[in-house]
Write an enzyme that holds these catalytic residues in place. Structure first.
Site, PDB file in Angstrom:
ATOM      1  N   HIS A  49       0.822  -1.215   0.000  1.00 29.08           N
ATOM      2  CA  HIS A  49       0.000   0.000   0.000  1.00 29.08           C
ATOM      3  C   HIS A  49       0.850   1.257   0.000  1.00 29.08           C
ATOM      4  O   HIS A  49       0.399   2.324  -0.395  1.00 29.08           O
ATOM      5  CB  HIS A  49      -0.902   0.046   1.236  1.00 29.08           C
ATOM      6  CG  HIS A  49      -1.757  -1.142   1.409  1.00 29.08           C
ATOM      7  ND1 HIS A  49      -2.734  -1.484   0.494  1.00 29.08           N
ATOM      8  CD2 HIS A  49      -1.804  -2.084   2.375  1.00 29.08           C
ATOM      9  CE1 HIS A  49      -3.339  -2.587   0.906  1.00 29.08           C
ATOM     10  NE2 HIS A  49      -2.798  -2.971   2.038  1.00 29.08           N
ATOM     11  N   HIS A  89       5.885   7.578   5.752  1.00 29.81           N
ATOM     12  CA  HIS A  89       5.501   6.854   4.532  1.00 29.81           C
ATOM     13  C   HIS A  89       4.990   7.858   3.498  1.00 29.81           C
ATOM     14  O   HIS A  89       4.894   9.050   3.786  1.00 29.81           O
ATOM     15  CB  HIS A  89       4.442   5.789   4.854  1.00 29.81           C
ATOM     16  CG  HIS A  89       3.177   6.389   5.383  1.00 29.81           C
ATOM     17  ND1 HIS A  89       2.930   6.526   6.730  1.00 29.81           N
ATOM     18  CD2 HIS A  89       2.120   6.954   4.746  1.00 29.81           C
ATOM     19  CE1 HIS A  89       1.766   7.130   6.892  1.00 29.81           C
ATOM     20  NE2 HIS A  89       1.249   7.405   5.712  1.00 29.81           N
ATOM     21  N   HIS A 112       2.431   8.774  -0.191  1.00 27.66           N
ATOM     22  CA  HIS A 112       1.287   8.532  -1.070  1.00 27.66           C
ATOM     23  C   HIS A 112       1.617   9.208  -2.403  1.00 27.66           C
ATOM     24  O   HIS A 112       2.032  10.369  -2.410  1.00 27.66           O
ATOM     25  CB  HIS A 112       0.012   9.148  -0.474  1.00 27.66           C
ATOM     26  CG  HIS A 112      -0.303   8.639   0.907  1.00 27.66           C
ATOM     27  ND1 HIS A 112      -1.186   7.595   1.135  1.00 27.66           N
ATOM     28  CD2 HIS A 112       0.150   9.012   2.130  1.00 27.66           C
ATOM     29  CE1 HIS A 112      -1.265   7.360   2.446  1.00 27.66           C
ATOM     30  NE2 HIS A 112      -0.460   8.194   3.077  1.00 27.66           N
ATOM     31  N   HIS A 126       3.994  11.528   4.943  1.00 29.60           N
ATOM     32  CA  HIS A 126       3.425  11.609   6.289  1.00 29.60           C
ATOM     33  C   HIS A 126       4.449  11.167   7.328  1.00 29.60           C
ATOM     34  O   HIS A 126       4.952  10.048   7.253  1.00 29.60           O
ATOM     35  CB  HIS A 126       2.177  10.723   6.388  1.00 29.60           C
ATOM     36  CG  HIS A 126       1.038  11.251   5.572  1.00 29.60           C
ATOM     37  ND1 HIS A 126       0.039  10.454   5.069  1.00 29.60           N
ATOM     38  CD2 HIS A 126       0.761  12.534   5.179  1.00 29.60           C
ATOM     39  CE1 HIS A 126      -0.823  11.219   4.404  1.00 29.60           C
ATOM     40  NE2 HIS A 126      -0.402  12.480   4.452  1.00 29.60           N
ATOM     41  N   THR A 130      -5.776   7.898   7.213  1.00 31.44           N
ATOM     42  CA  THR A 130      -6.357   7.848   5.864  1.00 31.44           C
ATOM     43  C   THR A 130      -6.439   6.422   5.329  1.00 31.44           C
ATOM     44  O   THR A 130      -6.750   6.219   4.159  1.00 31.44           O
ATOM     45  CB  THR A 130      -5.546   8.718   4.884  1.00 31.44           C
ATOM     46  OG1 THR A 130      -4.231   8.168   4.777  1.00 31.44           O
ATOM     47  CG2 THR A 130      -5.470  10.166   5.361  1.00 31.44           C
ATOM     48  N   THR A 131      -6.103   5.454   6.153  1.00 29.77           N
ATOM     49  CA  THR A 131      -6.259   4.043   5.787  1.00 29.77           C
ATOM     50  C   THR A 131      -7.046   3.351   6.906  1.00 29.77           C
ATOM     51  O   THR A 131      -7.087   3.857   8.033  1.00 29.77           O
ATOM     52  CB  THR A 131      -4.905   3.321   5.666  1.00 29.77           C
ATOM     53  OG1 THR A 131      -4.297   3.263   6.966  1.00 29.77           O
ATOM     54  CG2 THR A 131      -3.962   4.027   4.707  1.00 29.77           C
TER      55      THR A 131
HETATM   56  C1  SG5 Z   1       0.149   3.562   5.863  1.00 29.79           C
HETATM   57  O1  SG5 Z   1      -0.704   4.596   6.351  1.00 29.79           O
HETATM   58  C2  SG5 Z   1       1.181   3.166   6.892  1.00 29.79           C
HETATM   59  C3  SG5 Z   1       0.575   2.969   8.261  1.00 29.79           C
HETATM   60  C4  SG5 Z   1      -0.270   4.158   8.626  1.00 29.79           C
HETATM   61  C5  SG5 Z   1      -1.343   4.364   7.588  1.00 29.79           C
HETATM   62  O2  SG5 Z   1      -0.612   2.439   5.489  1.00 29.79           O
HETATM   63  O3  SG5 Z   1       1.753   1.923   6.514  1.00 29.79           O
HETATM   64  C6  SG5 Z   1       3.056   1.727   6.778  1.00 29.79           C
HETATM   65  O4  SG5 Z   1       3.768   2.578   7.244  1.00 29.79           O
HETATM   66  C7  SG5 Z   1       3.523   0.348   6.448  1.00 29.79           C
HETATM   67  C8  SG5 Z   1       3.893  -0.397   7.677  1.00 29.79           C
HETATM   68  O5  SG5 Z   1       1.657   2.862   9.187  1.00 29.79           O
HETATM   69  C9  SG5 Z   1       1.728   1.763   9.965  1.00 29.79           C
HETATM   70  O6  SG5 Z   1       0.886   0.912   9.969  1.00 29.79           O
HETATM   71  C10 SG5 Z   1       2.962   1.742  10.840  1.00 29.79           C
HETATM   72  C11 SG5 Z   1       2.873   0.796  11.935  1.00 29.79           C
HETATM   73  O7  SG5 Z   1      -0.876   3.920   9.887  1.00 29.79           O
HETATM   74  C12 SG5 Z   1      -0.314   4.493  10.960  1.00 29.79           C
HETATM   75  O8  SG5 Z   1       0.669   5.200  10.932  1.00 29.79           O
HETATM   76  C13 SG5 Z   1      -1.013   4.187  12.241  1.00 29.79           C
HETATM   77  C14 SG5 Z   1      -0.142   3.380  13.079  1.00 29.79           C
HETATM   78  C15 SG5 Z   1      -2.211   5.574   7.876  1.00 29.79           C
HETATM   79  O9  SG5 Z   1      -1.400   6.691   8.151  1.00 29.79           O
HETATM   80  S1  SG5 Z   1      -1.809   8.068   7.613  1.00 29.79           S
HETATM   81  O10 SG5 Z   1      -3.114   8.398   8.140  1.00 29.79           O
HETATM   82  O11 SG5 Z   1      -0.764   8.965   8.017  1.00 29.79           O
HETATM   83  N1  SG5 Z   1      -1.909   8.021   6.041  1.00 29.79           N
HETATM   84 ZN    ZN Z   2      -0.306   8.493   5.028  1.00 24.73          ZN
END
Ligand code: SG5
Ligand code: ZN
Length: 268
Positions: free
Chosen positions: A65, A102, A104, A127, A210-211
């Site tokens: 993702h 991460h 987008h 982010h 946002t996920t």
């Molecule tokens: C990504 O976005 C991140 C999530 C993050 C969501 O899917 O995925 C990764 O970094 C891959 C591991 O990060 C994690 O899951 C890290 C543990 O979710 C979070 O950061 C919550 C823990 C949503 O993040 S966002 O709202 O900034 N887009």
């Molecule tokens: Zn994000």
């Protein structure tokens, strides 16, 4: 399984089936139009330790993702720093420690960012996720409205490459396929990633992840001054694969209703 989600329109409409919060009233991302924000005086974002080298080993993951960098939780690092970067100030309800970062991005240059600022959808959005220090884990923090703070930075296509992305870019080929993880052989500072950005100007509002699970736990702080990214740099992101062996692109959520939320613009 309920943990599998995708960004196609029909798939996004199904997120709320397994993750009820995704149908909440204070979701992210949103479109921000300056004329509809409240201009206010507030403190700048205090970024403590942003100049420090991050503790290593830094792990970079393609989870199908996004591309993420997770920051190891250590008390004393080999680089001699004894704390992780954290933020406070703005309208933040406390101190928030960095968890990871991460991206987008889009398949085309005119899309990719999640937030839309004055009708502009940027090529990419980064982010930097932080956890309120009063909660021990990010999982616990996400159960609370004041649990997390995410700094959002935007990237704009430019002839010149942004120096901040060079290290990350150089390692992307190691995680070409979904679920591949690489250990970076170098470390860097968060401030190197955002070098040159005017961090005195930002928008802030209360929203969500946002996920899935779309937890309504996030204070968003968005810096509209964009970071340059070269065509070569963005093409490396677009060459990554998702879980279906398709191109990992267009990993942004559709815009969510602002509702009766207030969006603040820092003017100074
Ligand atoms: C990504 O976005 C991140 C999530 C993050 C969501 O899917 O995925 C990764 O970094 C891959 C591991 O990060 C994690 O899951 C890290 C543990 O979710 C979070 O950061 C919550 C823990 C949503 O993040 S966002 O709202 O900034 N887009
Ligand atoms: Zn994000």
């Amino acid at each position: 399984s309920s943990h599998v989600f995708g960004y196609s329109e029909p798939n996004q409409r199904r997120w709320a089936r397994h993750h009820g919060h995704c149908a909440g009233k204070t979701q992210s991302p949103i479109a921000i139009t300056t004329s509809r924000t409240m201009s206010v005086h507030m403190p700048a974002v205090d970024m403590i330790g942003y100049h420090n080298l991050l503790p290593y080993p830094l792990k970079m993951l393609n989870n199908g993702h996004t591309v993420s960098i997770s920051i190891p939780k250590v008390n004393v690092t080999e680089v001699g720093e004894d704390f992780l970067p954290y933020i406070r100030g703005a309208k933040l309800p406390g101190e928030f420690e960095v968890e990871g970062l991460h991206f987008h991005w889009g398949d085309k240059n005119n899309r990719g960012s999640e937030h839309v600022i004055n009708d502009i959808r940027y090529t990419m959005e980064m982010h930097i996720v932080h956890r309120n220090k009063k909660y021990a884990t990010i999982g616990e923090a996400l159960n609370h409205q004041d649990g997390a703070a995410v700094l959002g930075f935007f990237f704009n296509l430019d002839e010149d490459e942004g120096p901040g992305l060079v290290t990350i870019n150089r390692h992307l080929h190691l995680i070409a396929d979904a679920n591949q993880e690489a250990t970076l052989n170098v470390t860097f500072s968060l401030s190197s990633l955002i070098a040159g950005v005017d961090v005195d100007k930002f928008y802030t509002y209360k929203g969500s992840l946002t996920t899935p699970p779309c937890s309504e736990a996030v204070t968003w702080i968005l810096f509209p001054d964009p970071i340059p990214i070269s065509p070569k740099q963005i093409s490396r992101f677009r060459q990554l694969s998702d879980t279906q062996d398709g191109a990992l692109v267009d990993n942004f959520r559709t815009l969510q209703p602002v509702g009766n939320r207030r969006i603040f613009a820092r003017t100074g």
